[in-house]
Structure formats: structure tokens, C-alpha cells
Design a protein around this motif. Structure first.
Motif, PDB file in Angstrom:
ATOM      1  N   VAL A 242      34.133  31.767  40.299  1.00 16.02           N
ATOM      2  CA  VAL A 242      34.621  32.814  39.411  1.00 16.02           C
ATOM      3  C   VAL A 242      36.147  32.774  39.370  1.00 16.02           C
ATOM      4  N   PRO A 243      36.746  33.242  38.285  1.00 18.38           N
ATOM      5  CA  PRO A 243      38.210  33.316  38.217  1.00 18.38           C
ATOM      6  C   PRO A 243      38.730  34.414  39.149  1.00 18.38           C
ATOM      7  N   VAL A 244      39.767  34.094  39.902  1.00 19.65           N
ATOM      8  CA  VAL A 244      40.432  35.055  40.779  1.00 19.65           C
ATOM      9  C   VAL A 244      41.908  35.069  40.410  1.00 19.65           C
ATOM     10  N   ARG A 245      42.400  36.235  39.964  1.00 19.85           N
ATOM     11  CA  ARG A 245      43.795  36.367  39.552  1.00 19.85           C
ATOM     12  C   ARG A 245      44.627  36.858  40.732  1.00 19.85           C
ATOM     13  N   PHE A 246      45.870  36.368  40.793  1.00 20.69           N
ATOM     14  CA  PHE A 246      46.763  36.815  41.862  1.00 20.69           C
ATOM     15  C   PHE A 246      48.079  37.272  41.234  1.00 20.69           C
TER      16      PHE A 246
ATOM     17  N   ASP B 169      54.490  37.807  29.991  1.00 18.36           N
ATOM     18  CA  ASP B 169      53.467  38.708  29.451  1.00 18.36           C
ATOM     19  C   ASP B 169      52.578  39.233  30.574  1.00 18.36           C
ATOM     20  N   MET B 170      52.167  40.482  30.491  1.00 22.26           N
ATOM     21  CA  MET B 170      51.349  41.101  31.541  1.00 22.26           C
ATOM     22  C   MET B 170      50.004  40.396  31.688  1.00 22.26           C
ATOM     23  N   ASN B 171      49.548  39.761  30.615  1.00 24.28           N
ATOM     24  CA  ASN B 171      48.282  39.032  30.694  1.00 24.28           C
ATOM     25  C   ASN B 171      48.439  37.630  31.285  1.00 24.28           C
ATOM     26  N   ASP B 172      49.696  37.241  31.488  1.00 23.80           N
ATOM     27  CA  ASP B 172      49.974  35.932  32.085  1.00 23.80           C
ATOM     28  C   ASP B 172      49.914  36.098  33.591  1.00 23.80           C
ATOM     29  N   CYS B 173      48.820  35.654  34.177  1.00 25.78           N
ATOM     30  CA  CYS B 173      48.609  35.885  35.597  1.00 25.78           C
ATOM     31  C   CYS B 173      48.132  34.588  36.263  1.00 25.78           C
ATOM     32  N   LEU B 174      48.661  34.312  37.429  1.00 27.29           N
ATOM     33  CA  LEU B 174      48.237  33.140  38.183  1.00 27.29           C
ATOM     34  C   LEU B 174      46.744  33.270  38.491  1.00 27.29           C
TER      35      LEU B 174
ATOM     36  N   VAL C 127      40.750  37.596  51.098  1.00 26.25           N
ATOM     37  CA  VAL C 127      39.668  38.231  50.358  1.00 26.25           C
ATOM     38  C   VAL C 127      38.441  37.332  50.391  1.00 26.25           C
ATOM     39  N   THR C 128      37.275  37.963  50.303  1.00 27.50           N
ATOM     40  CA  THR C 128      36.021  37.224  50.153  1.00 27.50           C
ATOM     41  C   THR C 128      35.585  37.335  48.693  1.00 27.50           C
ATOM     42  N   VAL C 129      35.339  36.203  48.077  1.00 29.56           N
ATOM     43  CA  VAL C 129      35.017  36.164  46.654  1.00 29.56           C
ATOM     44  C   VAL C 129      33.543  36.505  46.450  1.00 29.56           C
ATOM     45  N   GLY C 130      33.291  37.448  45.561  1.00 28.50           N
ATOM     46  CA  GLY C 130      31.920  37.830  45.250  1.00 28.50           C
ATOM     47  C   GLY C 130      31.447  37.218  43.945  1.00 28.50           C
ATOM     48  N   ASP C 131      30.574  37.908  43.268  1.00 27.69           N
ATOM     49  CA  ASP C 131      29.990  37.380  42.033  1.00 27.69           C
ATOM     50  C   ASP C 131      30.822  37.670  40.790  1.00 27.69           C
ATOM     51  N   GLU C 132      31.775  38.601  40.887  1.00 26.13           N
ATOM     52  CA  GLU C 132      32.549  38.984  39.717  1.00 26.13           C
ATOM     53  C   GLU C 132      34.015  38.584  39.868  1.00 26.13           C
TER      54      GLU C 132
ATOM     55  N   ILE D 110      37.953  38.881  40.140  1.00 25.64           N
ATOM     56  CA  ILE D 110      38.752  39.918  40.790  1.00 25.64           C
ATOM     57  C   ILE D 110      40.244  39.588  40.620  1.00 25.64           C
ATOM     58  N   THR D 111      41.068  40.636  40.846  1.00 21.21           N
ATOM     59  CA  THR D 111      42.510  40.457  40.870  1.00 21.21           C
ATOM     60  C   THR D 111      43.005  40.799  42.267  1.00 21.21           C
TER      61      THR D 111
END
Length: 393
Positions: free
Chosen positions: A304-308, A348-353, A379-384, A386-387
Motif C-alpha cells: 500500500v502507499p505510505v506517505r511521509f 504543493d500540499m498534495n506533493d508528499c514523499l 509504524v506497522t503497515v496495515g491494509d489501508e 496511511i500518512t
């Protein structure tokens, strides 16, 4: 009869060419030009004549294409030993015997990976690794076997305290340390010593100017596959996502070294003005490769995508102006799996690593805070998706 014998002799002489039997006619003009510019052309001609006929094309290839500086100064006994052991590997290992000549001559035979000091590494590495790959039946297994054994065999680890960036094998082994450049040189040479086609690859700077990196490509199944010192697998590394964002061209592109001229050069960060090492822009292969790999993982539902996002502090973590640009490295189970640079206040606020991470695994996001001290968010990555948020203070 005498006339027939003379004609046969003349035909044989023409077939042998100016440089003797075993040297294809295609090399004659190249050798003419190379030797005309060399201060020791007589010695190189003698070396070519003394080379066994079966190995003479290999020697001709090196003399024709080697950098002018090497042609005038490289020890002739190193050239002789390099050719002898490269050709020995080709005769001994089935995977090398079946290589196209073009691949053998450009990615097995060469005595250097980049512009490092010219060492007598080939016989040493052949003696070390040939017994290890004796039971291997193909290029991939031979390459994996060498990479698994390499670190313990040479005793070299990554360390920024190394003497210089572009170290030769002997320089790295003397110190027991090397940069990613030196480690890549070691791996390229160890693989070539047992007839595995390998080439040096790297970028002068990632797309976000976070730094540079070097690694190795291995040729098997008719294509090039990337790998790294320490990690024997292929086409999956911590830098894959970064490579997928590379931009063709010398500033942020990805280049592979070629011994033969390509019409382009390899950009060396340790020698920025040099055009001495030939290169090939392979950026698009990495961009396309990562896009395909990411698509497969998303479709399979394993990642899943994880944003930081990085902010000044917990009290200032909502507005775009509060964001901070910082380098972040991602680790899981002690191994780096990715890295990048967070968006700053003017982006841009939508520009996220964003990282594509495997579900069910725990990841540590590491960075240096405002005091320069090491900080980490786990963090532990789940099914959805996350940021994850980091704070500089």
C-alpha cells in the motif's frame, strides 16, 4: 604447382591480415589508429603477436578500445594476465562459452569497471571464486553465489571513512572499507573473473538531489538485471523507487559503463569534468521497470502507499508553510528498503514523499532532526494507505 602454392600462400597471408591470425579484419583500422597514437606501439604489437591465437581477438579488442592513458602506461603483464584468465573462464564455464561475442568482449574481458587504479585482480578473483561456482549451471546462479560469498572473501564493508571514492579492489581490500562505488567495482570484477557479464551503473544525483549512488548490473536471460554488493538478489533494491523517478540526462539520469565507445560518457561524481569513461543512458529501463513492479504489487494487494510528511513540530503540523524538506531513509528488519526527501513549505500540499510498502511489516523512518541528532518514527503497515508524520523539533 609452384604458382598454386604461391597463390595459396598469398591467400593465407591476406586471411591472417596485418596483425596475424586470430585478429578479425574489423579490428585492423582500429588498431592502426590506436597504435599510431601510442608511445609504445612496438611493445603492444609484440604483445599482440605473442598472445596465443585463440586469445588474440580479446587482446586486439583491449588494445583497440582502451583509454589512451592505459595504452601508454598500463603494465603489459597485467594486460597479458587479464586476457589469459578472461579467455580461460570462457573456455571453462558453459555460461561464458555461450555468451555473444559482443557481451563477452565488453562486459567480461575489460580490466576495469570505471577509472580506478589498474590492479592485478583477475587471477586472484578467479582463484577465489572459480571453485565456488564450479557446480553452478547458469549465469544467474553463478552471480548469486559470488555475491553471497564476496563480502567474507574480501573483508570489505561500506564505510565513508575510505580513502577515496573510486577505489580499486586492492585499495578497498587493504583498508577493509569502500564507498558504494568501490563496492560496485569489487562486485563487477569478481563476477567477470568467473565469466559472468557485469557492468558498473550509477546516477550522479537522484531526482531530488538527495545524493548519488552506484550499483552493478548482471547480464543473463538476454537482459540486464540490477543487484548490489551484500545482496545477491536481482531487480529489487532500496533504491528502486528512486531509480523509477530518474530523469534522462547527465544531471539526474542513470548510466551504465561501456568499455567500447558509445558516443556518450559516464558521469563520475568524483571526477565531474572527465569524459574518459564511456557510458550508456539506461534511465528509461529503470523508470519502466519500477512502474511495472509497482503496478504488479498494487494489483496483487501486497503493498500500500505510505506517505511521509515532515513538519517543524507537533504544534505546527497542519499548514503547508510548516513543512520541512529533509532526507528520510526507510528500514525494515535492519535493511534499508527506501529513501527520499520530504516536500518543503513551498511545494504543493498534495506533493508528499510516498513509499510503496508491504502490508504487515514494521518500518522505521529515520532522519536527522533540527539538532542534527538521529530521530526515528516506526509504524506497522496495515491494509489501508496511511500518512506518517515526522517532526524536526
Amino acid at each position: 604447382m609452384k604458382r598454386i602454392l604461391l597463390l595459396l600462400f598469398a591467400a593465407a597471408t591476406v586471411a591472417c591480415g596485418r596483425y596475424g591470425a586470430g585478429v578479425p579484419a574489423a579490428y585492423e583500422l582500429l588498431l592502426d589508429a590506436a597504435l599510431a597514437q601510442s608511445s609504445r606501439s612496438d611493445s603492444l604489437r609484440a604483445l599482440l603477436r605473442e598472445t596465443p591465437r585463440s586469445d588474440r581477438e580479446a587482446m586486439a579488442c583491449l588494445i583497440a578500445y582502451m583509454p589512451a592513458g592505459d595504452r601508454d602506461t598500463m603494465r603489459l603483464d597485467l594486460l597479458r594476465e587479464n586476457v589469459a584468465y578472461a579467455c580461460r573462464a570462457r573456455r571453462e564455464f558453459g555460461w561464458c562459452r555461450t555468451l555473444p561475442d559482443s557481451v563477452f568482449l565488453n562486459e567480461v574481458l575489460p580490466y576495469a569497471a570505471v577509472d580506478e587504479v589498474r590492479d592485478a585482480w583477475r587471477r586472484d578473483f578467479y582463484d577465489r571464486f572459480a571453485p565456488m561456482v564450479a557446480a553452478c549451471t547458469d549465469l544467474r546462479s553463478a552471480a548469486e553465489t559470488v555475491n553471497r560469498a564476496l563480502r567474507d572473501a574480501v573483508g570489505v564493508d561500506y564505510n565513508t571513512a575510505r580513502e577515496k571514492t573510486n577505489q580499486s579492489p586492492a585499495e578497498s581490500m587493504r583498508q577493509g572499507m569502500a564507498s558504494c562505488t568501490g563496492l560496485s567495482v569489487l562486485l563487477v570484477d569478481a563476477l567477470r573473473a568467473v565469466g559472468v557479464p557485469a557492468r558498473f551503473v550509477g546516477t550522479p544525483a537522484w531526482h531530488d538531489d538527495r545524493g548519488n549512488h552506484s550499483w552493478t548490473e548482471v547480464w543473463f536471460d538476454g537482459a540486464w538485471h540490477f543487484t548490489e554488493y551484500y545482496f545477491p538478489g536481482f531487480d529489487s533494491a532500496w533504491f528502486h523507487a528512486d531509480a523509477g523517478k530518474a530523469v534522462p540526462g547527465h544531471a539526474h539520469g542513470i548510466y551504465a559503463v561501456s568499455f567500447r565507445p558509445t558516443g556518450d560518457w559516464f558521469p563520475m561524481v568524483w571526477s565531474e569534468d572527465s569524459r574518459a569513461v564511456h557510458g550508456e543512458d539506461v534511465t528509461q529501463e529503470y523508470v519502466a521497470g519500477y512502474a511495472a513492479a509497482a503496478g504488479e504489487r498494487l494489483e496483487a494487494g501486497t503493498h500500500v502507499p505510505v506517505r511521509f510528511a515532515m513538519f517543524r513540530d507537533a504544534a505546527h503540523a497542519s499548514a503547508s508553510a510548516d513543512r520541512v524538506a529533509a532526507n528520510v531513509d526507510v528500514f525494515s528488519e535492519g535493511l534499508q528498503t527506501g529513501g527520499g526527501r520530504t516536500a518543503g513549505p513551498l511545494q504543493d500540499m498534495n506533493d508528499c514523499l510516498t513509499f510503496l510498502l508491504e502490508k504487515g511489516r514494521t518500518y522505521a523512518f529515520r532522519y536527522a532532526d533540527a539538532r542534527g541528532e538521529a530521530a526515528e518514527v516506526a509504524v506497522t503497515v496495515g491494509d489501508e494507505p496511511i500518512t506518517v508524520t515526522g517532526y524536526m523539533e
